[in-house]
Write an enzyme that holds these catalytic residues in place. Structure first.
Site, PDB file in Angstrom:
ATOM      1  CB  SER A   8      -0.883  -0.025   1.247  1.00  0.00           C
ATOM      2  OG  SER A   8      -1.627   1.141   1.348  1.00  0.00           O
ATOM      3  CB  CYS A   9       2.307   3.385  -2.119  1.00  0.00           C
ATOM      4  SG  CYS A   9       1.483   3.399  -3.713  1.00  0.00           S
ATOM      5  N   PRO A  10       1.007   5.876  -0.891  1.00  0.00           N
ATOM      6  CG  PRO A  10       2.381   7.634  -0.192  1.00  0.00           C
ATOM      7  CD  PRO A  10       2.419   6.224  -0.698  1.00  0.00           C
ATOM      8  CB  THR A  16       0.270  -0.293  -4.411  1.00  0.00           C
ATOM      9  OG1 THR A  16       0.116   0.862  -3.591  1.00  0.00           O
ATOM     10  CG2 THR A  16      -0.575  -1.426  -3.862  1.00  0.00           C
TER      11      THR A  16
END
Lengths: 505, 150
Positions: A8-10, A16
């Protein structure tokens, strides 16, 4: 082995999926199975609960909160940033495999909270990844503390600055003596004194949170959300009993392991739902608080009395040696018991000199203040000279540290010291010792108990005084850079990168 | 569905510069291709994302990206730089730059092609092929062949 992972990334459109692909490739190459849940911008398909149940370990490669994390509770877990999964997925897979063979944190019956907690800590301390873990917890606490240091420190520094204009020469003393209720009753928008006093009070309020937040988020790093309440309460008590940020690190670790231990109890399903909101925080807070008060309170008081007595007996020995010792003490725990003893020794001496202008007590005060200015200044210089040795949050904190150091707000160095005590604290002590000794040798004097460069008019021999501070600053910076450069392991860099990412998200 | 990339969105010899100027160059190509309706708004979104955490990753890759209302269709612009452009990766500047533009809102299916693209980026063979590509058409063909939505 079977693994599951969440990436999961911003933004949720690039990293991701790169991390997911990297983990899948690495697991396949190592002969393991892995299923990755990509929590991206387009939502996510939850992993089959049966797959999670069958998994040997969980990898969280996430820069934002993992959604529905409780699905993975109780599994051996490796937590890292999304970037480190992209860079070094094979190492993560190995780490996850190792995690499955580790001794679990001891269950109930280990002889009370303290034994359980310390045994858990010891079990996690083996080997390099253990050290990396401890560093990870510390850095988590530090990253949440830094905004309080910056906000409080800069407000106090500005208050000092204004107070010297508003009151004159001894403004830095007056500004700290305005009670809050009086300020509220008489506040005038045109009074510079009122503004200065207000800034000081707000800054002091922010500083009141340093150690509780440090402690609370170290516990958060260890036990996740259940750690926060016991950690913050423990940190508050650490301050109350005068143990400073080192005490806060201890309460954070105790609170984290107490919460982790309790949350792993096997309890009847009727109670399970109230565990995280009632039982775990209640018991973990009680354990942490009681340990601080019962076990640490009295020895700390004894240490502080003993040190005071010892310092008094030193008064007749060589002035330079006394300056060196005061310097070492000022930089050892920055606001903790040892620092307080040194500072009180000087401040109490100051109160006895009256109108005299060359009493030895004035020189001691000068040495103590200079030694307390050096740690933040030295670290500010180190972050300027060698950015790469510091996390991004530390680099930012380094900029504020110039102002905090110049204002004799030694706390500006705490984030660095808490994140890497073994390398940072000795460097700070060395620089402050040099400065303390030099101030005594130069025979500088100071007629205010604090204020930093804002009380320069009250300093006898200001030029040599600044020289002593500058030399100590260079010594500290040089040592920090050398030590951080020497003993760096892969884990350190990984942890730093991770925290850097976590902080900036 | 619109193509992920076309030849006009490829620039094989990026001039030396920093990540701001490079990103802006690639954004200009997306604007010219009609994939981005508001240059400044999209640039601001990309910069905001970059400020959260630099998008450079090891192996000489920069992936500035954003989800933005100014984007009309999932698109990637590709730039190659001999000197490298610093996108903040630990191991040095990026020689391959992918500007990924995702429309805001819309359905998740739209984003699948970008997920598939991101997955390809970590493969050395894909990177190597991009380094070897001789003209924009080869790059486009490579993307079309390698980026497959499963």
């Amino acid at each position: 082995m079977k693994f599951v992972a969440v990436t999961s990334c911003p933004t949720g459109i690039a990293h991701t999926y790169m991390a997911a692909e990297a983990l899948e490739t690495a697991a396949a190459n190592a002969g393991h199975e892995i299923e990755v849940e990509t929590q991206g911008a387009g939502g996510f398909t939850p992993l089959d609960p049966a797959v999670i149940a069958a998994a040997d370990a969980v990898i969280f490669a996430a820069d934002v909160e993992v959604r529905d994390r409780e699905r993975f509770a109780g599994k051996p877990t490796v937590t890292t940033s999304v970037k480190s999964a992209i860079h070094d997925a094979p190492a993560l897979i190995i780490e996850a495999a190792n995690e499955t063979t580790k001794t679990p944190v001891p269950a109930a019956g280990a002889g009370g909270g303290a034994a359980g907690a310390s045994a858990g800590l010891a079990a996690k301390n083996y080997g390099h990844s253990g050290i990396a873990k401890v560093r990870g917890w510390l850095m988590t606490g530090v990253s949440y503390m830094i905004p309080f240091v910056a906000a409080g420190g800069i407000l106090i520094a500005i208050a000092f600055m204004l107070s010297q204009i508003a009151w004159g020469e001894t403004g830095v003393v007056a500004v700290t003596e305005v009670p809050l209720d009086e300020l509220i009753a008489n506040f005038s928008v045109v009074s510079l004194q009122d503004w200065a006093a207000m800034l000081f009070l707000i800054g002091a309020a922010a500083f009141g949170f340093l150690v509780p937040i440090l402690s609370g988020f170290i516990a958060f790093g260890i036990a996740d959300r259940p750690g926060i309440a016991p950690g913050i309460v423990g940190g508050f008590l650490a301050v109350e009993i005068g143990s400073g940020f080192l005490g806060g690190i201890v309460t954070g670790v105790i609170a984290g392991f107490a919460a982790l231990w309790i949350s792993r109890w096997k309890v009847p399903s009727a109670i399970r739902s109230i565990m995280p909101v009632v039982v775990t925080p209640l018991l973990a807070t009680l354990i942490t608080g009681a340990l601080m008060i019962i076990l640490l309170g009295r020895p700390l008081a004894a240490v502080s009395d003993g040190l005071t007595e010892w310092l008094n007996s030193m008064s007749d020995s060589s002035a330079i040696l006394l300056g060196v010792i005061l310097g070492l003490m000022m930089a050892f725990d920055m606001g903790g018991p040892v620092n307080k003893v040194a500072y009180s020794f000087a401040a109490a001496g100051l109160a006895t000199v009256g109108a005299s202008t060359d009493a030895p007590q004035l020189t001691i005060m000068a040495a103590v203040m200079a030694a307390g200015m050096v740690p933040p200044l030295g670290l500010a210089l180190a972050t300027t000279l060698r950015k790469r040795l510091f996390s991004e949050a530390e680099q930012e904190n380094g900029k504020a540290a110039w102002l905090l150091g110049a204002s004799f707000i030694t706390e500006g160095a705490i984030p660095f010291a808490a994140a890497d005590p073994i390398r940072v604290i000795p460097s700070l002590m060395a620089g402050s010792a040099v400065t303390g000794g030099l101030v005594m040798a130069f025979d500088n004097t100071l007629r205010a108990p604090h204020g930093g460069i804002w009380v320069l008019p009250l300093i006898g021999g200001p030029l040599t005084y600044l020289l002593a501070i500058a030399i100590g600053t260079v010594v500290t910076a040089g040592l920090v850079i050398t030590l951080k450069g020497l003993g760096r392991t892969r884990e350190d860099i990984a942890v730093e990168g991770e925290v850097k990412d976590a902080v900036t998200v | 569905m619109t193509e992920l990339i076309t030849a006009e969105m490829v620039e094989l010899d990026l001039p030396p510069g920093d990540k701001d100027t490079t990103t802006a160059r690639l954004v200009d190509r997306l604007v010219a291709a009609g994939r981005v309706t508001d240059r400044e708004a999209f640039l601001a979104d990309v910069r905001a994302r970059e400020a959260v955490m630099p998008t450079g990753i090891e192996g000489g890759i920069g992936i500035p990206h954003a989800r933005s209302a100014a984007v009309t269709a999932p698109t990637v612009a590709f730039g190659r730089s001999a000197d490298g452009i610093d996108y903040g990766a630990a191991d040095g500047p990026a020689t391959l730059v992918f500007l990924i533009a995702a429309p805001d809102g819309g359905d998740a299916d739209h984003l699948k092609v970008l997920a598939a693209l991101s997955r390809r980026l970590i493969h050395e063979s894909f990177r190597e092929a991009l380094h070897q590509a001789e003209d924009p058409d080869q790059v486009v063909a490579l993307f079309n062949r390698e980026v497959v939505v499963k």
